[in-house]
Design an enzyme around this catalytic site. Structure first.
Site, short mmCIF file in Angstrom:
data_model
loop_
_atom_site.label_atom_id
_atom_site.label_comp_id
_atom_site.label_asym_id
_atom_site.label_seq_id
_atom_site.Cartn_x
_atom_site.Cartn_y
_atom_site.Cartn_z
N HIS A 16 -0.74 6.20 -9.78
CA HIS A 16 0.54 5.53 -9.56
C HIS A 16 1.39 5.61 -10.81
CE1 HIS A 16 -2.15 3.97 -6.47
NE2 HIS A 16 -1.08 3.78 -5.73
N ASP A 35 2.10 7.89 -6.96
CA ASP A 35 2.75 7.14 -5.89
C ASP A 35 3.58 5.97 -6.41
OD1 ASP A 35 1.13 8.81 -4.44
OD2 ASP A 35 0.25 7.23 -3.19
N ASP A 36 4.43 5.49 -5.53
CA ASP A 36 5.16 4.21 -5.66
C ASP A 36 6.36 4.23 -6.59
OD1 ASP A 36 3.06 3.51 -4.06
OD2 ASP A 36 2.31 1.86 -5.28
N HIS A 64 6.86 8.41 0.55
CA HIS A 64 5.83 7.37 0.59
C HIS A 64 6.36 6.13 1.31
CE1 HIS A 64 2.08 5.58 -0.50
NE2 HIS A 64 2.52 4.80 -1.48
N HIS A 92 7.07 0.49 1.39
CA HIS A 92 5.63 0.37 1.18
C HIS A 92 4.97 -0.64 2.13
CE1 HIS A 92 1.79 0.60 -0.98
NE2 HIS A 92 2.28 1.71 -1.50
ZN ZN Z 1 1.50 3.35 -2.54
#
Ligand code: ZN
Length: 470
Positions: free
Chosen positions: A436, A294-295, A345, A349
């Protein structure tokens, strides 16, 4: 002298006044008390005792050997009920059932007694039905469903399961069913969590928070269950007393591995004694795991992660932030070209469960758009930041929602060795692992995680292979 006299007089009046006040208060309280006594004595409350409630019993044979079904019907006009429950040849089991039935009656009667003194007409009902089933090993499951209503409020539904090995007379609970105790409880709970998240029926009615609560790996969450020929059924009764309490049906293939010897089924295809641990193809269940990042995308860390994935010839899923794709389009493109799955995603955020509908829409749609513009491919699924979901987010999201069941906490500890620890602890037969691709420590620790999973017979898949399409 005058000063002394004054000082003497005042205490005298104080005492006199004080005494009078006390006498008056006592008199008032006494009077009130007598009035109250008189009052209640004149309206005597109606109380029905359980001993006064007579009933008739009907006994029938059941499809299970040694088990009779009792149907007990009340003869008391004010306390109607019809209760169905099992009777075995084992006293301790019968005692347990009797205790439960008595409790049901007592609670019911308490509520009736309360309502009787209100002088208002009210509905009353207590009905228990019995379902019987049997595990392939011969042990019995009894499911008692009770509907109770006193007054105008919603009907209450209770469900209680009982378990008996009729050969020995022993009763058992969920702890006897699972092997390895806490370790398998964790795996069992993860599987339950995943099943609820993926169940279309509960998609609208259960929040993510409720699912996490129901499937926390504590024994009490899984107290109510039953076995049939083909599956194990879990009933989540604590969640609500309404009829739509969730249930899960696990085919034995999915949970057999977690069972203790008594409940484990021998595989039909492979004779037990020729099992060769080096031959992973003959293992009855395929263990699959989806690695997710993620991210990102982020320069360097994402690229290092791509290299490690390539080493294991594994495909993973990258949940990208729109803002990061905008900043590093060339890295997003690299991910897509390497054949990995792309996920959305959100753009910035933020916690979408606290955002306006308009913001949610922008966060999701703008991100899908930039991912498609940059890579030529639409994201397959959406992962809400922080896993935060509500009805609005669910409504607005037009692609499958993908959460996770294994949290490496890589963002928190930033320790390459720690990731493996959490993976070992939480990975089940089919897991989604959260990592991540923005932390160098994650890139450092990935190799060890993947080596462990390969060694333990896991196959790497993408999220779309695990969760159903929307
Ligand atoms: Zn995240």
């Amino acid at each position: 002298m005058t000063r002394q006299q004054k000082q003497k007089k005042i205490p005298f009046f104080d005492i006199l006044l004080g005494t009078l006040t006390i006498v008056l208060i006592i008199a008032a309280v006494t009077l009130l008390y007598f009035f109250k006594q008189k009052d209640t004595a004149s309206n005597e409350p109606i109380v029905i005792n359980l001993e006064d409630v007579t009933s008739v019993e009907e006994v029938q044979a059941s499809e299970l050997n040694g088990i009779q079904v009792i149907t007990e019907t009340s003869e008391h006009e004010e306390v109607p009920f019809k209760l169905q429950y099992p009777k075995s040849e084992h006293e301790s089991f019968n005692d347990k059932i009797a205790t439960y039935i008595k409790e049901l009656k007592e609670n019911y009667l308490d509520e009736i007694n309360t309502s009787l003194n209100t002088n208002i007409e009210f509905t009353r009902e207590l009905n228990t039905t019995l379902e019987l089933s049997q595990h392939p090993n011969g042990t019995y499951s009894f499911i008692l469903s009770t509907a109770e209503q006193v007054g105008e409020f919603e009907q209450e539904i209770y469900l209680k399961t009982f378990h008996l090995d009729n050969e020995t007379g022993e009763q058992f609970d969920i702890q006897a069913v699972l092997d390895n105790q806490d370790e398998n409880l964790t795996k069992f709970a993860k599987l339950a969590q995943k099943t609820l998240f993926e169940d279309k029926m509960y998609k609208e009615t259960l929040s993510g928070e409720t699912i996490y609560m129901l499937t926390e790996p504590v024994w009490d969450n899984f107290n109510e269950f039953s076995f049939t020929d083909e599956e194990m059924i879990i009933y989540f009764t604590e969640y609500s007393t309404s009829e739509d309490s969730p249930i899960i049906k696990f085919p034995y293939d999915d949970v057999n591995e977690l069972f203790s010897e008594t409940f484990k089924l021998a595989s039909n295809d492979t004779p037990e004694d020729v099992e060769d641990p080096s031959d992973s193809d003959s293992s009855p269940t395929v263990k699959r795991v989806a690695l997710t990042f993620d991210d990102g995308p982020a320069p360097q860390t994402t690229e290092r992660i791509l290299k490690t994935l390539e080493k294991y010839d594994a495909k993973a899923t990258f949940f990208m932030l729109g803002s990061q794709v905008e900043a590093h389009p060339e890295i997003a493109k690299l991910v897509q070209e390497a054949g990995h799955e792309l996920g959305n995603h959100s753009w910035s955020h933020s916690d979408l469960s606290r955002a306006s509908d308009e913001n949610i829409t922008n966060e999701i749609h703008n991100t899908s758009k930039i991912i498609e513009d940059v890579t030529g491919e639409k994201p397959y699924s959406f992962r809400p930041p922080y896993g935060a979901l509500n009805d609005a987010v669910r409504m607005i999201t037009d692609i499958p929602i993908a959460l996770w069941d294994v949290d490496t906490l890589d963002w928190k500890h930033r320790n390459p060795q720690q990731m493996l620890h959490y993976v070992k602890q939480q990975t089940g037969l089919e897991s989604i692992i959260l990592m991540h691709d923005i932390h160098p420590s994650t890139a450092d620790g990935l190799d060890a995680v993947m080596a462990y999973l390969v060694e333990n017979g896991y196959e790497f898949v993408t999220v779309s292979e695990i969760i159903p399409s929307k």
